[in-house]
Design a protein around this motif. Structure first.
Motif, mmCIF file in Angstrom:
data_model
loop_
_atom_site.group_PDB
_atom_site.id
_atom_site.type_symbol
_atom_site.label_atom_id
_atom_site.label_comp_id
_atom_site.label_asym_id
_atom_site.label_seq_id
_atom_site.Cartn_x
_atom_site.Cartn_y
_atom_site.Cartn_z
ATOM 1 N N VAL A 292 0.808 -1.123 -0.013
ATOM 2 C CA VAL A 292 0.040 -0.054 -0.053
ATOM 3 C C VAL A 292 0.944 1.283 0.004
ATOM 4 N N LEU A 293 0.528 2.227 -0.919
ATOM 5 C CA LEU A 293 1.409 3.332 -1.157
ATOM 6 C C LEU A 293 0.381 4.659 -0.806
ATOM 7 N N VAL A 294 0.863 5.284 0.176
ATOM 8 C CA VAL A 294 -0.148 6.353 0.449
ATOM 9 C C VAL A 294 0.578 7.809 -0.219
ATOM 10 N N GLY A 295 -0.299 8.225 -1.024
ATOM 11 C CA GLY A 295 0.072 9.277 -1.871
ATOM 12 C C GLY A 295 -0.928 10.600 -1.553
ATOM 13 N N SER A 296 -1.437 11.513 -2.468
ATOM 14 C CA SER A 296 -2.255 12.580 -2.251
ATOM 15 C C SER A 296 -2.961 12.923 -3.364
ATOM 16 N N VAL A 297 -4.162 13.567 -3.199
ATOM 17 C CA VAL A 297 -4.962 13.991 -4.483
ATOM 18 C C VAL A 297 -4.195 15.093 -5.040
ATOM 19 N N ALA A 298 -3.213 15.760 -4.323
ATOM 20 C CA ALA A 298 -2.511 16.755 -5.019
ATOM 21 C C ALA A 298 -1.488 16.358 -6.149
ATOM 22 N N ALA A 299 -1.427 14.951 -6.265
ATOM 23 C CA ALA A 299 -0.790 14.241 -7.276
ATOM 24 C C ALA A 299 -1.454 14.699 -8.741
ATOM 25 N N PHE A 300 -2.644 14.851 -8.614
ATOM 26 C CA PHE A 300 -3.568 15.172 -9.925
ATOM 27 C C PHE A 300 -3.441 16.564 -10.323
ATOM 28 N N HIS A 301 -2.759 17.468 -9.584
ATOM 29 C CA HIS A 301 -2.632 18.893 -10.045
ATOM 30 C C HIS A 301 -1.235 19.325 -9.854
ATOM 31 N N ALA A 302 -1.261 20.287 -11.114
ATOM 32 C CA ALA A 302 0.311 21.174 -10.832
ATOM 33 C C ALA A 302 -0.176 22.345 -10.103
ATOM 34 N N ILE A 303 0.577 22.190 -8.620
ATOM 35 C CA ILE A 303 0.266 23.360 -7.541
ATOM 36 C C ILE A 303 1.462 24.053 -7.630
ATOM 37 N N PRO A 304 1.359 25.498 -8.137
ATOM 38 C CA PRO A 304 2.514 26.178 -8.225
ATOM 39 C C PRO A 304 3.292 26.729 -6.989
ATOM 40 N N THR B 119 -2.142 -1.148 -3.772
ATOM 41 C CA THR B 119 -3.179 -0.429 -3.546
ATOM 42 C C THR B 119 -2.417 1.130 -3.396
ATOM 43 N N LEU B 120 -3.081 2.048 -4.161
ATOM 44 C CA LEU B 120 -2.604 3.396 -4.107
ATOM 45 C C LEU B 120 -3.820 4.070 -3.547
ATOM 46 N N ILE B 121 -3.378 4.894 -2.323
ATOM 47 C CA ILE B 121 -4.238 5.843 -1.603
ATOM 48 C C ILE B 121 -4.162 7.117 -1.982
ATOM 49 N N SER B 122 -5.124 7.809 -2.361
ATOM 50 C CA SER B 122 -5.011 9.256 -2.592
ATOM 51 C C SER B 122 -5.951 10.076 -1.727
ATOM 52 N N PRO B 123 -5.533 10.417 -0.560
ATOM 53 C CA PRO B 123 -6.483 11.043 0.306
ATOM 54 C C PRO B 123 -6.529 12.519 0.091
ATOM 55 N N GLY B 124 -7.783 13.313 0.336
ATOM 56 C CA GLY B 124 -7.685 14.964 0.429
ATOM 57 C C GLY B 124 -7.189 15.258 1.784
ATOM 58 N N PHE B 125 -7.616 16.342 2.454
ATOM 59 C CA PHE B 125 -7.246 16.891 3.698
ATOM 60 C C PHE B 125 -7.447 15.901 4.691
#
Length: 277
Positions: free
Chosen positions: A146-158, A189-195
């Protein structure tokens, strides 16, 4: 109703490794798996907090081993994983440790040292550990990573290029690893949580929509692992935003993202210290 133990691929009930276990989501995952009767291997940067979580879990009657390690040292992490797996096989490896940071309004760019730190902790070391786990699990014909990522992976955040970029790398690695290991009986399993209301997110100054508790996030993750889900995004709103990100033309998307603003308090000045677990 009493919780039932989760299963890894092929029905195994071996030891569970959780990195980032000294607080936040990692600590709650440790407690959940202890309740389910799973022996635990808990890694964290803060030895004192890690031992406190371990005591909670031992009260559930399970065996708990701890290891204090800084994940900036990827070679040490690989060696430690192999040593721990050789001592007692790890059938579920949850790589939950992470680090968040962003540039402030007064900075034109992110600091080079911060970019390196986030790249190591959020992408390079967990990916290398996942590869080490895969080597062992494929040999046994069972296991789950299980790899815990983030929804930030979906967006280019300046203002958070290092964070969003490191999580984007982890996302692509997880997707590739999932396909590579599926024929060998090993799940990914990839986990992409928000805040999530952790020390890291408390440093962020600004709007944090649909803030989750660590306990709620941990329950969602355990459920996704139980089902062998390849990718979990939560809350659901962020799944919709991910789709929008794909269909919106880049010029418009770039303008929207450039309007985003956020700030943070320095490490050590928020509730908790905001550093990696």
């Amino acid at each position: 109703m009493e919780a039932q133990p989760s299963q890894t691929m092929n029905g195994a009930h071996g030891r569970v490794l959780i990195t980032g276990a000294s607080g936040g989501i990692g600590a709650e995952l440790a407690r959940l798996y202890a309740i389910r009767g799973r022996d635990l291997l808990l890694w964290g940067r803060d030895a004192g907090r890690l031992e406190a979580i371990a005591r909670d879990c031992r009260n559930c009657g399970v065996n708990v081993t701890t290891r204090a390690l800084d994940l900036q040292d990827g070679h040490a992490a690989i060696t430690a994983y192999r040593e721990d797996d050789a001592a007692s096989p790890i059938d579920l490896a949850i790589l939950a440790a992470g680090l968040g940071d962003m540039k402030t309004a007064d900075d034109a760019t992110e600091k080079a040292e911060t970019v390196l730190e986030l790249g190591l902790v959020n992408y390079a070391t967990p990916s290398a550990m996942a590869a080490a786990a895969a080597e062992a699990m494929v040999g046994r014909g069972r296991g789950h990573i299980v790899l815990v990522g983030s929804v930030a992976a979906f967006h280019a955040i300046p203002f958070a290029a290092a964070y969003s970029g490191s999580k984007a790398g982890l996302k692509r690695f997880s997707e590739s690893l999932h396909m590579a290991l599926a024929p060998h009986g090993v799940g990914v399993t990839l986990i992409s949580p928000g805040f999530v209301d952790t020390a890291m997110s408390r440093r962020v100054v600004g709007f944090k929509p649909f803030l989750q508790t660590p306990a709620s996030a941990a329950r969602r993750i355990v459920h996704a692992v139980d089902r062998g889900q390849a990718h979990l995004v939560f809350p659901f709103l962020f799944s919709i935003l991910r789709f929008v990100d794909v269909i919106v033309p880049w010029p418009l998307k770039r303008w929207i993202l450039s309007q985003l603003k956020a700030g943070q308090v320095p490490r050590g000045q928020a509730a908790g210290d905001g550093q990696k677990k």
